[in-house]
Design a protein around this motif. Structure first.
Motif, PDB file in Angstrom:
ATOM      1  N   SER A   1     -12.539  -6.982  14.040  1.00  0.00           N
ATOM      2  CA  SER A   1     -12.054  -8.359  13.847  1.00  0.00           C
ATOM      3  C   SER A   1     -11.133  -8.457  12.643  1.00  0.00           C
ATOM      4  CB  SER A   1     -13.233  -9.320  13.702  1.00  0.00           C
ATOM      5  OG  SER A   1     -14.120  -8.881  12.685  1.00  0.00           O
ATOM      6  N   ALA A   2     -11.356  -7.601  11.645  1.00  0.00           N
ATOM      7  CA  ALA A   2     -10.526  -7.624  10.432  1.00  0.00           C
ATOM      8  C   ALA A   2     -10.897  -6.414   9.591  1.00  0.00           C
ATOM      9  CB  ALA A   2     -10.784  -8.895   9.623  1.00  0.00           C
ATOM     10  N   LEU A   3      -9.969  -6.017   8.748  1.00  0.00           N
ATOM     11  CA  LEU A   3     -10.308  -5.067   7.684  1.00  0.00           C
ATOM     12  C   LEU A   3     -10.362  -5.859   6.378  1.00  0.00           C
ATOM     13  CD1 LEU A   3     -10.782  -2.105   6.710  1.00  0.00           C
ATOM     14  CD2 LEU A   3      -8.302  -1.965   6.323  1.00  0.00           C
ATOM     15  N   CYS A   4     -11.463  -5.650   5.624  1.00  0.00           N
ATOM     16  CA  CYS A   4     -11.617  -6.263   4.292  1.00  0.00           C
ATOM     17  C   CYS A   4     -11.398  -5.179   3.250  1.00  0.00           C
ATOM     18  CB  CYS A   4     -13.002  -6.842   4.105  1.00  0.00           C
ATOM     19  SG  CYS A   4     -13.280  -8.358   5.025  1.00  0.00           S
ATOM     20  N   ARG A   5     -10.580  -5.329   2.337  1.00  0.00           N
ATOM     21  CA  ARG A   5      -9.620  -6.363   2.147  1.00  0.00           C
ATOM     22  C   ARG A   5      -8.416  -5.837   1.385  1.00  0.00           C
ATOM     23  NH1 ARG A   5     -10.094  -6.565  -2.950  1.00  0.00           N
ATOM     24  NH2 ARG A   5     -12.059  -6.645  -4.059  1.00  0.00           N
ATOM     25  N   GLY A   6      -7.309  -6.532   1.522  1.00  0.00           N
ATOM     26  CA  GLY A   6      -6.151  -6.338   0.663  1.00  0.00           C
ATOM     27  C   GLY A   6      -6.089  -7.475  -0.344  1.00  0.00           C
ATOM     28  N   GLY A   7      -4.934  -7.565  -1.035  1.00  0.00           N
ATOM     29  CA  GLY A   7      -4.736  -8.680  -1.952  1.00  0.00           C
ATOM     30  C   GLY A   7      -4.636  -8.246  -3.397  1.00  0.00           C
ATOM     31  N   MET A   8      -5.308  -8.982  -4.280  1.00  0.00           N
ATOM     32  CA  MET A   8      -5.334  -8.701  -5.717  1.00  0.00           C
ATOM     33  C   MET A   8      -3.899  -8.524  -6.271  1.00  0.00           C
ATOM     34  SD  MET A   8      -8.444  -9.003  -6.615  1.00  0.00           S
ATOM     35  CE  MET A   8      -9.953  -9.346  -5.693  1.00  0.00           C
ATOM     36  N   PHE A   9      -3.082  -9.515  -5.985  1.00  0.00           N
ATOM     37  CA  PHE A   9      -1.660  -9.449  -6.328  1.00  0.00           C
ATOM     38  C   PHE A   9      -1.369  -9.773  -7.785  1.00  0.00           C
ATOM     39  CE2 PHE A   9      -1.825 -10.558  -1.787  1.00  0.00           C
ATOM     40  CZ  PHE A   9      -1.069  -9.522  -1.270  1.00  0.00           C
ATOM     41  N   THR A  10      -2.341 -10.367  -8.476  1.00  0.00           N
ATOM     42  CA  THR A  10      -2.030 -10.932  -9.793  1.00  0.00           C
ATOM     43  C   THR A  10      -2.215  -9.892 -10.900  1.00  0.00           C
ATOM     44  OG1 THR A  10      -4.280 -11.789  -9.868  1.00  0.00           O
ATOM     45  CG2 THR A  10      -2.576 -13.293  -9.127  1.00  0.00           C
ATOM     46  N   SER A  11      -1.199  -9.758 -11.691  1.00  0.00           N
ATOM     47  CA  SER A  11      -1.205  -8.802 -12.789  1.00  0.00           C
ATOM     48  C   SER A  11      -0.097  -9.183 -13.749  1.00  0.00           C
ATOM     49  CB  SER A  11      -0.976  -7.398 -12.237  1.00  0.00           C
ATOM     50  OG  SER A  11      -0.716  -6.506 -13.295  1.00  0.00           O
ATOM     51  N   LEU A  12      -0.345  -8.977 -15.036  1.00  0.00           N
ATOM     52  CA  LEU A  12       0.680  -9.361 -16.016  1.00  0.00           C
ATOM     53  C   LEU A  12       1.755  -8.296 -16.178  1.00  0.00           C
ATOM     54  CD1 LEU A  12      -1.191 -11.217 -18.912  1.00  0.00           C
ATOM     55  CD2 LEU A  12       0.194 -12.174 -17.057  1.00  0.00           C
ATOM     56  N   ASP A  13       1.501  -7.050 -15.737  1.00  0.00           N
ATOM     57  CA  ASP A  13       2.503  -6.012 -15.976  1.00  0.00           C
ATOM     58  C   ASP A  13       3.002  -5.392 -14.675  1.00  0.00           C
ATOM     59  OD1 ASP A  13       0.792  -3.461 -15.432  1.00  0.00           O
ATOM     60  OD2 ASP A  13      -0.424  -4.700 -16.761  1.00  0.00           O
ATOM     61  N   ASP A  14       4.170  -4.766 -14.767  1.00  0.00           N
ATOM     62  CA  ASP A  14       4.804  -4.166 -13.596  1.00  0.00           C
ATOM     63  C   ASP A  14       3.940  -3.092 -12.962  1.00  0.00           C
ATOM     64  OD1 ASP A  14       6.918  -5.794 -13.990  1.00  0.00           O
ATOM     65  OD2 ASP A  14       8.250  -4.256 -14.844  1.00  0.00           O
ATOM     66  N   ALA A  15       3.297  -2.280 -13.809  1.00  0.00           N
ATOM     67  CA  ALA A  15       2.487  -1.189 -13.274  1.00  0.00           C
ATOM     68  C   ALA A  15       1.365  -1.744 -12.394  1.00  0.00           C
ATOM     69  CB  ALA A  15       1.898  -0.354 -14.415  1.00  0.00           C
TER      70      ALA A  15
ATOM     71  N   VAL B   1      -6.718 -12.829  -2.810  1.00  0.00           N
ATOM     72  CA  VAL B   1      -5.392 -12.744  -3.408  1.00  0.00           C
ATOM     73  C   VAL B   1      -5.358 -12.370  -4.885  1.00  0.00           C
ATOM     74  CG1 VAL B   1      -4.428 -14.344  -1.725  1.00  0.00           C
ATOM     75  CG2 VAL B   1      -5.293 -15.233  -3.915  1.00  0.00           C
ATOM     76  N   GLY B   2      -6.512 -12.480  -5.567  1.00  0.00           N
ATOM     77  CA  GLY B   2      -6.540 -12.177  -6.998  1.00  0.00           C
ATOM     78  C   GLY B   2      -6.665 -13.439  -7.830  1.00  0.00           C
ATOM     79  N   GLY B   3      -7.285 -13.293  -8.989  1.00  0.00           N
ATOM     80  CA  GLY B   3      -7.503 -14.432  -9.874  1.00  0.00           C
ATOM     81  C   GLY B   3      -6.444 -14.529 -10.957  1.00  0.00           C
TER      82      GLY B   3
ATOM     83  N   ALA C   1      -0.137 -17.490 -11.691  1.00  0.00           N
ATOM     84  CA  ALA C   1      -0.869 -16.565 -10.822  1.00  0.00           C
ATOM     85  C   ALA C   1      -0.639 -16.919  -9.358  1.00  0.00           C
ATOM     86  CB  ALA C   1      -2.367 -16.602 -11.157  1.00  0.00           C
ATOM     87  N   ARG C   2      -0.644 -18.201  -9.079  1.00  0.00           N
ATOM     88  CA  ARG C   2      -0.419 -18.630  -7.689  1.00  0.00           C
ATOM     89  C   ARG C   2       0.982 -18.275  -7.217  1.00  0.00           C
ATOM     90  NH1 ARG C   2      -4.166 -24.037  -8.758  1.00  0.00           N
ATOM     91  NH2 ARG C   2      -6.051 -23.086  -7.899  1.00  0.00           N
ATOM     92  N   ALA C   3       1.945 -18.447  -8.072  1.00  0.00           N
ATOM     93  CA  ALA C   3       3.318 -18.074  -7.703  1.00  0.00           C
ATOM     94  C   ALA C   3       3.409 -16.567  -7.458  1.00  0.00           C
ATOM     95  CB  ALA C   3       4.285 -18.509  -8.808  1.00  0.00           C
ATOM     96  N   GLN C   4       2.708 -15.808  -8.281  1.00  0.00           N
ATOM     97  CA  GLN C   4       2.732 -14.358  -8.124  1.00  0.00           C
ATOM     98  C   GLN C   4       2.110 -13.921  -6.793  1.00  0.00           C
ATOM     99  OE1 GLN C   4       0.598 -12.071 -11.189  1.00  0.00           O
ATOM    100  NE2 GLN C   4       2.391 -10.748 -11.321  1.00  0.00           N
ATOM    101  N   VAL C   5       1.113 -14.647  -6.360  1.00  0.00           N
ATOM    102  CA  VAL C   5       0.498 -14.343  -5.063  1.00  0.00           C
ATOM    103  C   VAL C   5       1.509 -14.528  -3.936  1.00  0.00           C
ATOM    104  CG1 VAL C   5      -1.187 -15.196  -3.381  1.00  0.00           C
ATOM    105  CG2 VAL C   5      -1.871 -14.835  -5.765  1.00  0.00           C
TER     106      VAL C   5
ATOM    107  N   ARG D   1     -11.316 -13.912  -8.891  1.00  0.00           N
ATOM    108  CA  ARG D   1     -11.103 -13.252  -7.603  1.00  0.00           C
ATOM    109  C   ARG D   1      -9.911 -13.764  -6.808  1.00  0.00           C
ATOM    110  NH1 ARG D   1     -16.224 -12.369  -8.428  1.00  0.00           N
ATOM    111  NH2 ARG D   1     -16.983 -10.282  -7.938  1.00  0.00           N
ATOM    112  N   ALA D   2      -9.772 -15.071  -6.716  1.00  0.00           N
ATOM    113  CA  ALA D   2      -8.703 -15.604  -5.870  1.00  0.00           C
ATOM    114  C   ALA D   2      -8.292 -16.981  -6.347  1.00  0.00           C
ATOM    115  CB  ALA D   2      -9.147 -15.678  -4.410  1.00  0.00           C
ATOM    116  N   CYS D   3      -7.018 -17.133  -6.664  1.00  0.00           N
ATOM    117  CA  CYS D   3      -6.516 -18.414  -7.147  1.00  0.00           C
ATOM    118  C   CYS D   3      -6.009 -19.300  -6.012  1.00  0.00           C
ATOM    119  CB  CYS D   3      -5.448 -18.195  -8.215  1.00  0.00           C
ATOM    120  SG  CYS D   3      -4.045 -17.224  -7.650  1.00  0.00           S
TER     121      CYS D   3
END
Lengths: 272, 272
Positions: free
Chosen positions: A61-75, A103-105, A116-120, A151-153
């Motif tokens: 039905s789904a694979l859990c999970r991707g996301g966690m897009f939020t980070s302050l640095d390029d790396a 999506v990340g906090g 953070a929301r824009a980064q997502v 976890r998610a914004c």
């Protein structure tokens, strides 16, 4: 009443079982779909996981999970991008109907939830071509506001719908009753999510919840009117699996897995 | 930076102190207002409480709390009504600027949050004549969605604004950053609350929150951009006290009260 053949077992519900045990348990109890977490896929190896799921005739039905897009640095952002591409590859190999995105906090050191929301939105946007090529729809899962920091914004279905409007084809939503049941805009936003609902998850909110993360209830043990929400989801056109995802460190994770599956089946007859 | 003379001490912040100790502590540190909980008023007696607050020249920013309107039976509703009238009487005697309402969750045995919400509107409506006569404004405090089941089914400022629109004069809102910081509609709804903001409460959301109720952070220790929210509140015309309300069973409640007050003062200089 929900059709029990529509049950999907999210493997987080049976933390006490390996993926192989989960697959065999589903087959034993006539459960037709599974929603694996990546760590359990990795434990078994992707090829073996794919093979035993196929051998037992289960849908994914789904694979859990991707996301966690939020980070302050390029790396950090590059690492998230790479990790998400790997998750898309795995979802494609498994034949998963979608990849769920948590999506990340708020990144460590920041207090800017709007940033953070824009980064997502940027992060999902950058991933989208790759996901479309792999034919893996991305399912944004709005998480309960109590996870906004860590976890998610994206915390309401309204926000998730906004992101879908912005990004277009290839992105949808996963609706988990645990995260959204309290939302006064829920009925309206589920209707708005028509044709983009990629998953529907059930558990229950216990009146005396003991832990922010690991004290979800079994359907029927809490306050959520699951049939009402399911009805809205079905009116919005969703006919896919109903995924049971219960994080329960002190209760259901301590029981025998077969007892948990039998309980899920009996609760489906009465509370879903 | 917030003016420290605008601090109000909500007595829940110093669970380790009696109301008398809280009043004397405020006076000692130049804090000009207090927000007492009813249980601490009752411990001292209403007359004595009123007298020592007046003797020390403190304003009463609010009395905590009325509400708890949701109940499945008539007896429960009548009891809530009586209790709320007593709270209004006490607020009037104390010269409190408002009575904070924690509206109540889903009544035991129900899964109908929409019905609970309707009952809240009815309950406040029934109380309103009495409150207006006593010149005690009622401040609806939207509580974080994680309290929707057990404490308050009004979980966004948008909902609270809707109730105010419906009921008219004599009802306003109390905005607590802990409850609303995550809300993507917050800026808009604060602007909409112009002329009805009766209280502004601060604390912080700790990234690694350990408990749903009793693990609030001291301003500066968490992720909330308090100056941003305060700026929106002031643009909406609020100039009243800034009330510090920190439920912290494992940290601040275990410390010496003077240390807590000194910390609040220093954090106000940097994080509010």
């Amino acid at each position: 009443m929900a059709d029990p053949t529509r049950i999907s077992l999210n493997t987080a519900t049976l933390q006490q079982w390996s993926l192989r045990e989960c697959v065999e348990g589903c087959a034993r109890y006539g459960i037709s779909a599974i929603g694996p977490w990546r760590n359990k896929v990795h434990e078994l190896g992707l090829d073996t996981a794919t093979q035993i799921i196929n051998d037992h005739g289960l849908q994914v039905s789904a694979l859990c999970r991707g996301g966690m897009f939020t980070s302050l640095d390029d790396a950090g952002q590059r690492q998230a991008f790479d990790e998400n591409r790997a998750a898309i590859d795995e979802a494609a190999a498994l034949g998963a109907a979608c990849l769920v995105l948590v999506v990340g906090g708020i990144p460590e050191g920041s207090k800017n939830i709007a940033a953070a929301r824009a980064q997502v939105v940027d992060g999902i946007g950058e991933l989208l071509d790759y996901a479309r090529s792999a034919r893996v729809p991305l399912a944004i899962e709005p998480l309960h506001p109590m996870y906004a920091a860590d976890r998610a914004c994206i915390n309401t279905l309204s926000q998730a719908n906004d992101v879908c409007d912005q990004l277009g084809e290839g992105v949808g939503v996963a609706i988990d009753v645990y995260h959204v049941w309290w939302d006064p805009e829920l009925e309206k936003e589920i209707a708005r999510a028509r044709n983009r609902i990629l998953g529907f998850h059930v558990s229950d909110w216990l009146l005396a919840t003991q832990d922010l993360l690991l004290d979800r209830g079994m359907m029927g043990d809490g306050v959520i009117d699951i049939p009402q929400i399911q009805n809205w989801v079905e009116k919005a056109g969703y006919r896919g699996p109903i995924e049971v995802e219960i994080f329960s460190a002190q209760n259901w994770w301590k029981r025998d897995g077969n007892e948990v599956l039998e309980t899920i089946l009996s609760r489906f007859a009465n509370y879903v």
